[in-house]
Structures are given as C-alpha cells and as structure tokens.
Scaffold this motif. Sequence first.
Motif, mmCIF file in Angstrom:
data_model
loop_
_atom_site.group_PDB
_atom_site.id
_atom_site.type_symbol
_atom_site.label_atom_id
_atom_site.label_comp_id
_atom_site.label_asym_id
_atom_site.label_seq_id
_atom_site.Cartn_x
_atom_site.Cartn_y
_atom_site.Cartn_z
ATOM 1 N N ALA A 2 0.799 -1.260 -0.058
ATOM 2 C CA ALA A 2 0.002 -0.080 0.063
ATOM 3 C C ALA A 2 0.667 1.369 0.102
ATOM 4 O O ALA A 2 2.191 1.344 0.591
ATOM 5 C CB ALA A 2 -1.112 0.156 1.233
ATOM 6 N N SER A 31 -4.928 5.854 -0.942
ATOM 7 C CA SER A 31 -3.750 4.516 -0.905
ATOM 8 C C SER A 31 -4.582 3.456 -1.677
ATOM 9 O O SER A 31 -5.661 3.316 -2.022
ATOM 10 C CB SER A 31 -3.206 4.209 0.164
ATOM 11 O OG SER A 31 -2.301 3.181 0.292
ATOM 12 N N TYR A 32 -3.743 2.312 -2.283
ATOM 13 C CA TYR A 32 -4.284 1.098 -2.773
ATOM 14 C C TYR A 32 -3.863 0.133 -1.602
ATOM 15 O O TYR A 32 -2.907 0.214 -0.866
ATOM 16 C CB TYR A 32 -3.439 0.841 -3.948
ATOM 17 C CG TYR A 32 -4.087 1.498 -5.068
ATOM 18 C CD1 TYR A 32 -3.400 2.494 -5.928
ATOM 19 C CD2 TYR A 32 -5.094 1.067 -5.967
ATOM 20 C CE1 TYR A 32 -3.800 3.141 -6.948
ATOM 21 C CE2 TYR A 32 -5.884 1.424 -7.006
ATOM 22 C CZ TYR A 32 -4.962 2.528 -7.500
ATOM 23 O OH TYR A 32 -5.497 2.935 -8.801
ATOM 24 N N VAL A 33 -4.670 -0.943 -1.787
ATOM 25 C CA VAL A 33 -4.523 -2.152 -0.887
ATOM 26 C C VAL A 33 -4.788 -3.195 -1.942
ATOM 27 O O VAL A 33 -5.666 -3.314 -2.521
ATOM 28 C CB VAL A 33 -5.291 -2.354 0.358
ATOM 29 C CG1 VAL A 33 -5.013 -3.600 0.949
ATOM 30 C CG2 VAL A 33 -5.092 -1.116 1.249
ATOM 31 N N GLU A 34 -3.743 -4.265 -2.269
ATOM 32 C CA GLU A 34 -3.943 -5.466 -2.729
ATOM 33 C C GLU A 34 -4.736 -6.269 -1.805
ATOM 34 O O GLU A 34 -4.101 -6.794 -1.153
ATOM 35 C CB GLU A 34 -2.644 -5.894 -3.265
ATOM 36 C CG GLU A 34 -2.719 -7.236 -4.161
ATOM 37 C CD GLU A 34 -1.420 -7.655 -5.032
ATOM 38 O OE1 GLU A 34 -0.282 -7.223 -4.216
ATOM 39 O OE2 GLU A 34 -1.241 -8.308 -5.876
ATOM 40 N N VAL A 35 -5.853 -6.787 -2.134
ATOM 41 C CA VAL A 35 -6.723 -7.518 -1.224
ATOM 42 C C VAL A 35 -6.673 -8.829 -1.759
ATOM 43 O O VAL A 35 -7.070 -9.629 -1.028
ATOM 44 C CB VAL A 35 -8.188 -6.813 -1.363
ATOM 45 C CG1 VAL A 35 -8.329 -5.460 -0.689
ATOM 46 C CG2 VAL A 35 -8.930 -6.892 -2.738
ATOM 47 N N HIS A 40 -6.536 -4.880 -6.887
ATOM 48 C CA HIS A 40 -6.129 -3.642 -6.163
ATOM 49 C C HIS A 40 -7.389 -2.700 -5.806
ATOM 50 O O HIS A 40 -7.998 -2.451 -6.728
ATOM 51 C CB HIS A 40 -5.035 -2.801 -7.043
ATOM 52 C CG HIS A 40 -4.003 -3.626 -7.446
ATOM 53 N ND1 HIS A 40 -2.673 -3.978 -6.735
ATOM 54 C CD2 HIS A 40 -3.829 -4.617 -8.750
ATOM 55 C CE1 HIS A 40 -2.104 -4.905 -7.478
ATOM 56 N NE2 HIS A 40 -2.675 -5.071 -8.691
ATOM 57 N N LEU A 135 -9.153 -4.696 3.411
ATOM 58 C CA LEU A 135 -8.832 -3.464 3.311
ATOM 59 C C LEU A 135 -8.844 -2.965 4.544
ATOM 60 O O LEU A 135 -8.102 -2.110 5.097
ATOM 61 C CB LEU A 135 -9.761 -2.745 2.251
ATOM 62 C CG LEU A 135 -9.357 -1.428 2.057
ATOM 63 C CD1 LEU A 135 -9.525 -1.008 0.587
ATOM 64 C CD2 LEU A 135 -10.346 -0.343 2.984
ATOM 65 N N HIS A 138 -6.184 -3.672 7.117
ATOM 66 C CA HIS A 138 -5.079 -2.830 6.832
ATOM 67 C C HIS A 138 -5.270 -1.352 6.983
ATOM 68 O O HIS A 138 -4.209 -0.759 7.724
ATOM 69 C CB HIS A 138 -4.955 -2.978 5.166
ATOM 70 C CG HIS A 138 -3.979 -2.045 4.736
ATOM 71 N ND1 HIS A 138 -2.161 -2.324 4.594
ATOM 72 C CD2 HIS A 138 -3.546 -0.649 4.299
ATOM 73 C CE1 HIS A 138 -1.459 -1.488 4.232
ATOM 74 N NE2 HIS A 138 -2.403 -0.305 3.942
ATOM 75 N N GLU A 142 -2.963 0.467 9.877
ATOM 76 C CA GLU A 142 -1.906 1.747 9.400
ATOM 77 C C GLU A 142 -2.443 3.048 10.108
ATOM 78 O O GLU A 142 -1.647 4.052 10.261
ATOM 79 C CB GLU A 142 -2.182 1.769 8.033
ATOM 80 C CG GLU A 142 -1.388 0.642 7.121
ATOM 81 C CD GLU A 142 -0.107 0.641 7.300
ATOM 82 O OE1 GLU A 142 0.876 1.411 7.241
ATOM 83 O OE2 GLU A 142 0.614 -0.533 7.598
#
Length: 439
Positions: A2, A31-35, A40, A135, A138, A142
């Motif tokens: 991310a 942001s991006y999260v690779e789930v 993405h 997501l 995360h 974070e």
Amino acid sequence: MARAVVSCCVVLAVLFSTGLPSPLTSKEVWSYVEVRDGAHMFWWLYYADSPAAQYKDLPLVLWLQGGPGGSGTGFGNFEEIGPLNRDLEPRKTSWVQAANVLFVDNPVGTGFSYTDSPSGYATNVAMVASDMLVLLKHFFTERPEFQSIPFHIFSESYGGKMAAAISLELSKAVAQGTVKCNFAGVALGDSWISPLDSVMTWGPYLYSTSLLDDHGLADVSSAAEAVKEAVEQQQFVKATELWSVAETVIEQNTNGVNFYNILTQEPDEELTSSAGEDFITLLTRRHIRPLHSQSLSALMNGPIRKKLGIIPQNVTWGGQAEEVFSYMAGDFMRPVVDIVDQLLTAGMNVTVYNGQLDLIVDTIGQEQWVNRLKWDGLPGFQNLRWTPLDDPASPGITGAFYKTNKNFAFYWILKAGHMIPSDQGPMALQMLKMITQQA
C-alpha cells in the motif's frame, strides 16, 4: 504494497481557482491495498473538518456506492457527500463537516480500483465482503487513531447489499480481534436488499402515482411475475435478464420514467435497446453509465488523477466498471434479508433510509421485506407511529419521517429519489447526525 499520499483539500481549490475560498483545512489520505493477488482496491479518506470538534471526536463513515461498479471516490465524493462538488466548489451539505469520510472503490475494478486479470473480479457479495475485510484490517492497522472512533458504514443502492454482507463479516472479525475498530452500525440507503420485493412493487407504485394505466399495470405485473418465477427457481442469471426485460416494459409504458426519480424522464435515446445489445450491456448502460457522466469522467481521469499521483498508467477511472457488473450478474437478484436479520439479532445498529421518489428501490418494496424480518424487535417497531422531521433547509416543512425501536431505525426521506444526498442534501446531513448520535 500500500502507498499513501497526504494532501490538503485547499490544493484543489487553489489549483482550479473556483473563485471561492476553501473552507477546508483538514487533510486527506489515499492509497491502494492489494486485497487478493492481482486485485487492487483504492480508498480515499477525508479527515473531518468541523469548526466545533476535532476529527477524533467525530465518527468515521465508510461510504459504499451502488452498481455494482459505481465509484465512491468519484460519484459519492463529487456528486453526493464529499467536500467539493463536480465543479470543485465547496459543498454546503458535505458529510465531512460531521464525520471523517472514507470512500472505497468497491468491488475491485470499480473507479480507480483495478484487477490485473479477469480472475480478480468478485462474483458475489461473499467475495466483496472478504476483500473489504482485508482493506479494513489494513486501514485500521495503518491508521490506529481511528480504532477507537465509532465506525459506521453508509451505503446506497447495491452498496447496501454489499454493506450488509460486509457488516456481518466485520462484526465477526471485531469479536475475534482480527480487525481492531469500534464498529457502531450500518445504514442501508435505497438498498438492493430484497430485489424481488422491489420488482414486484414497481407496478403498484407507478400505478398509484398515475404513471401507469390499467394496461400498463398488467404489462408490468406480468413481467414482474416472470422475474419472480426465475428467482423462486434459483435461476439468478435468468432473473437478472428478466429484470432487464421488466425495466424495458416500464420504459415503454411510462414513456421513459427515470428509475432514480419518478418526477424526471430519461432522454428518448435511452428508452430502447440497440439491435443486438445483450442484457448485461443494456443494464450497465441504464445503471452504471449514469454514474460515469462525461463531465465526472473528465474530472476523475484528468485533474483528480493528477492530484492523486499514484494511479497506474494503464488504469482509467471507471474503465472496468462494466466488467464489475457483468461478473456479479449471477448474484444480482439474490436477497440478503437473512443477513440483515442476523445483524439485528446480534444487536448491531441497523438503519434503513429511502427516498420517496425512488423507483428502482421503491419504499413500498423496502417496507415489505422489513415487515418479514424475524428479529424480535419487529412487533414493537410496527406498533410505533412515525415522527416527522423538519427539513433543515425549510423550517416548518416536513422533510422526513422516522421510526426507531431498539437497534433498528427507518427514515422516509421526502422529495428525494435514489440518490438522497444529491436530492435532499440538508435532510441527508441531518439524518447522518441523528444516526451517529450528534443530533
């Protein structure tokens, strides 16, 4: 991995010189999260900007758009509840003044979210919920400052169906300690909880509002019965196709009533399908493309993309929206009333809110599935009389009615269609404050 970018909303106001001073001083994060592998998901958070409270003293709201394939970071943000409208002017009824607002482009492939291959698309709400749990885990890891802040999920249209499934899985994850957050409730706005109840009440609703004559009512009722038969036979892809047929019957008999607000009309060119157009293409044209207007697409794929700075070169905002809808077609007509029942029985706060002028998810249909709930608080809810609420924009004029019993509430929003915050912004903001116990 991310990636996050922090910015100030004032950048937009200065960059595009709207001529209005920006009232926004709080920061944004995205942001991006690779789930999943190759899947993405993009999210965008606005910290609350209130003159009366710090962001830590206000709730966190996750907004889920409909479709499936509608973008929260685009449509929900710039057309409904974000700090700026599509013209990048401050929105007086932005929810950011009363809450921290988290937009997520969900399911994967929606908005700026994207998949690397067809295997990345979700095919049912269980997958959607699983992706969102990744997501959210995360996000709260974070940004631990949000772990103790009351967290609410608000939704619209198909987003409500996803919200119900996500809420059930999130409540389990919180209980197990795998996601750390203060989950306070879910609000289902004009939500596709029981598709068949909507379809079966389309005819009576249109007839009662003088938009169908006797012949039209018979035609629509016949088309609805065909949908019902397919659902009862668990033929859900067929049911989705027949749902499209029923919509065409309505368009033909009403001279193009708008499914999102019965007081408006679709343009003539939208009334009939093109030669050879399959039902998925027709449905996405009716229900996905309106969420991706030319002006909004230009904004998202131009200035906003540049502002965000993390969108991959090969990703176009909304570029995979039709695929998102197509892959979910087999799940589209499945009800999730049982999930709402489970949430209520578990003590989760659940709110249903609906626009008076909405057709696609008409209020009559919503009331029907609510009245079939097995939740033990339903009889007490049914025995209550509703309470009127003044429209904040027109004191002395009723803007809504509501009822609440135990952990369930229902809001009937007057003079609003499917997109309540767009149609009745002050009333929607007041409802948000009531649900999150700020009013």
